[in-house]
Scaffold this active site. Structure first.
Site, mmCIF file in Angstrom:
data_model
loop_
_atom_site.group_PDB
_atom_site.id
_atom_site.type_symbol
_atom_site.label_atom_id
_atom_site.label_comp_id
_atom_site.label_asym_id
_atom_site.label_seq_id
_atom_site.Cartn_x
_atom_site.Cartn_y
_atom_site.Cartn_z
ATOM 1 C CG ASP A 386 50.383 -18.885 -63.381
ATOM 2 O OD1 ASP A 386 51.579 -18.919 -63.689
ATOM 3 O OD2 ASP A 386 49.476 -18.622 -64.190
ATOM 4 C CG ASP A 585 45.363 -18.759 -66.195
ATOM 5 O OD1 ASP A 585 46.557 -19.041 -65.998
ATOM 6 O OD2 ASP A 585 44.988 -17.969 -67.084
#
Length: 709
Positions: A386, A585
């Protein structure tokens, strides 16, 4: 951290959980606490073995000297008297475990050891008390030989092996103790009358008012009641810069207070704190069983019974066809087989590697949720990453400003920072911080209005200021398109652009960006050099994704990804035969983290992401993935070494103890040497596992761009 009553478990059988120290009912191994105590309290099991070993060692030495060199009247009786306390008191824990293995019908290493000790000692007692019971085949030089020294030496050597093993096993808990030591030992409680007293941390209760002095550690998790200060949370959250804490803000136990004094209210204590949960996670991983352990379990299940059969066969074959006195040789060789084949090394092979590796990983900011994650990570060949909060800091930073004709760049920043002083938006904080860094004079707005979702308005130095998106400019009738080219150029760099107008006229642009973490370039280089394919998947627009990917040299990227898109990407790669790790996250990463072969969460991310992952990077440093892979590969290699050593050791040791080389060499392996070899085999396995505490993952310090790009 507030202590609870310790629970004890077995390294080989983590499903065993008992409220007191002792031995495992399944394998007889000494239990150890699930969570090590933070202080240096003595291990009762270790203390007991030390006492028995050192107090009986003189008797063992004397009986051995008598057997080798003594010629005294009633020598057999004297040897028996000296060896009795060694076997019956010094060896009592060993014999207790032997009896337990029989009572529970779970043959284990103590079944072999105890049978060997009792065979040697019981035979010698009978030969001393009633030699007339023995046939001529058991007599040598007219008397029945006794082997009290063998029984005593086996006990002493086994006790010594247990001492070495317990001391070595204690080292595997060192990393957990280091984490636990982050918590302060005391706290300052403030009473209703304002008086302060220093109390043990264990005495803190939920709702207590606690004073945190400048430079002190936050005692427990809670919220700020009064005061303002900066708090260094890097050791737990990975946030490099100290976080400003004001009334109502959350505090994490074990983080370090800066220069201000805080009064806090305790909300989470003991095992509910963030630090305690990290310690529990490491402990849970240490006690979990690696898939590779299944091989050892299948082997050990039948191993003990096979060894007993081999020992009996050895005794019978030597008695029937061996040289005189064949039955004595058969007895000694049978005992040697029982002792040397103790499967302790086999059982310790993988648990010791896992305990050592997870402890080492924790000191490097990597938390493995279980042992299976270690084996899986060693096989990963593709990593999906990500962007926001993973490759980048996840916190906007000032990138630059562009002034329209008739305005200065410092003037644009000064006006923007002045109007933003009253805003809590992360963009505003970044702009105000930059203005203060440049030591620009800021004016308190005479009026302030938040135009929800599009920007802010206010009056600064008598000027009507509008600061926000193009939608805000349109509402206020500001001609903004003259700077559209400059704004687009900034956006291709991954920046967010905010327009500033003064008295209805466009004054300039402010650009902010989510900067790459300083570690990102080095981390990606380390991952590529380790053979990983890198794919970036982000919810940001394709233009932003393209800009970040180009800066990092990532050729395979996906922008505007929804959580379902990320999940589908993981599944598609798995269908291609890839072993996929996903690093993220946010909540939007949770489905992909859970579906990946290995999910890697940033410790500064959301609780859902961390719960969905298999590995957590406590400090949010991407280089932790490199370290985790190096540790995982070293651990798998170490487990294979330990299993191979244990299997080869038994494959060679059992025939040697049975005496298969006697026709060629004329030499036999005595039970005493077999006991020494058995102890050293376990210690060698543990020593090899402890090498994992020194695993390093060297990474170069460099910028974020790939060389040559």
């Amino acid at each position: 951290m507030q202590a609870r009553e310790p629970i004890y478990t077995c390294p080989m059988h983590p499903q065993v959980r008992l409220p007191a120290p002792g031995s495992c009912p399944l394998c007889g191994m000494a239990l150890e606490p699930v969570m090590p105590v933070a202080d240096d309290a003595a291990n009762p099991e270790l203390a007991g073995f030390e006492r028995r070993f050192y107090w009986t060692l003189p008797c063992t030495v004397l009986v051995f000297a008598l057997a080798m060199f003594g010629h005294v009247p009633h020598q057999a009786w004297l040897e028996g008297a000296l060896s009795a306390p060694v076997v019956l008191w010094g060896g009592w824990p060993l014999l207790t475990r032997w009896a337990q293995s029989l009572a529970t019908r779970r043959p284990n290493m103590w079944t072999l050891t105890g049978t060997g000790i009792l065979a040697a000692f019981g035979y010698s007692v009978a030969a001393t008390v009633a030699p007339q019971w023995f046939p001529a085949a058991f007599r040598h030089d007219g008397s029945v030989a006794v082997y009290f020294e063998s029984a005593a030496m086996i006990v002493s050597l086994t006790l010594m092996g247990q001492l070495l093993e317990l001391r070595a096993r204690a080292h595997t808990s060192g990393a957990l103790r280091a984490l636990m030591d982050l918590a302060p030992k005391t706290a300052r409680r403030v009473g209703p009358d304002g008086s302060e007293e220093e109390i043990p941390l264990a005495s803190v209760a939920v709702g207590d008012q606690l004073r945190v002095r400048p430079g002190a550690s936050i005692p427990v998790d809670g919220v700020v009641a009064t005061g303002e200060s900066s708090v260094d949370e890097a050791m737990l959250t990975g946030e490099a810069l100290p976080a400003t804490k004001r009334p109502g803000d959350r505090l994490i136990g074990a983080t370090i207070n800066g220069g201000g004094s805080l009064l806090m209210r305790a909300e989470k204590i003991g095992t509910d704190t963030v630090l305690a949960q990290i310690v529990q996670l490491v402990g849970q991983a240490q006690r979990s069983r690696a898939p590779m352990q299944r091989l050892a379990d299948r082997v050990a299940a039948w191993f003990v019974l096979a060894v007993v059969a081999i020992a009996l066969s050895t005794f019978i074959v030597w008695g029937l066809v061996g040289p005189e006195p064949g039955w004595l040789y058969g007895l000694l060789n049978g005992v040697a087989v029982l002792i040397i084949a103790c499967p302790c090394a086999l059982g310790l092979a993988t648990p010791m590697s896992i305990m050592s590796a997870t402890g080492r990983a924790a000191t490097l900011g990597v938390l493995f949720h279980d042992a299976a994650a270690i084996e899986a990570l060693a096989k990963v060949d593709t990593l999906i990453i990500d962007k926001t909060g993973t490759l980048t800091k996840g916190k906007p930073a000032f990138l630059g400003q562009t002034a329209a004709p008739g305005f200065s760049e410092d003037g644009v920043l000064q006006l923007a920072a002045s109007i933003d002083q009253g805003s809590e938006h992360p963009f505003a904080q970044a702009i105000v911080s930059e203005a203060r860094r440049r030591k620009l004079t800021l004016t308190v707005p005479a009026s302030f209005e938040s135009a929800s979702g599009v920007g802010v308005r206010g009056l600064v130095d008598g000027k009507r200021i509008a600061f926000g998106s193009t939608a805000l400019m349109e509402r206020d009738g500001v001609a903004w398109k003259s700077m559209n080219g400059a704004a687009d150029a900034l956006r291709t760099q991954g920046a967010s652009v905010i327009y500033l107008a003064s008295d209805g006229k466009l004054a300039g642009l402010i650009a902010l960006a989510d900067p790459l973490k300083p570690c990102t370039g080095a981390a990606l280089e380390g991952l590529r050099s380790g053979g990983l394919g890198i794919i970036m998947a982000t919810g940001d627009g394709v233009a932003t994704a393209r800009a970040v990917a180009a800066k990092l040299g990532i050729d395979n990227y996906h922008g505007a990804c929804t959580p379902a898109d990320k999940l589908a990407l993981v599944e598609a790669l798995q269908h291609q035969g890839k072993v996929v790790a996903m690093a993220g996250d946010g909540i939007n990463d949770a489905p992909a983290l859970a579906r990946a072969d290995v999910g890697i969460a940033m410790g500064s991310g959301t609780d859902i992401a961390i719960a969905s992952a298999h590995v957590t990077l406590v400090n949010g440093d991407l280089r932790g993935i490199v370290r985790a892979r190096v540790i995982a590969a070293a651990t798998v290699r170490n487990m294979r070494q330990n299993l191979g050593f244990a299997l080869v050791y038994n494959a060679l040791g059992i025939p040697l103890a049975a005496g298969v080389l006697y026709p060629f060499t004329g030499q036999l392996l005595s039970p005493m040497l077999a006991a020494l070899a058995m102890s050293l085999s376990s210690v060698s396995v543990i020593a090899n596992a402890l090498r994992l505490r020194r695993v390093q993952a060297p990474l170069k310090r460099q910028g974020t761009a790939r060389p040559g790009r």
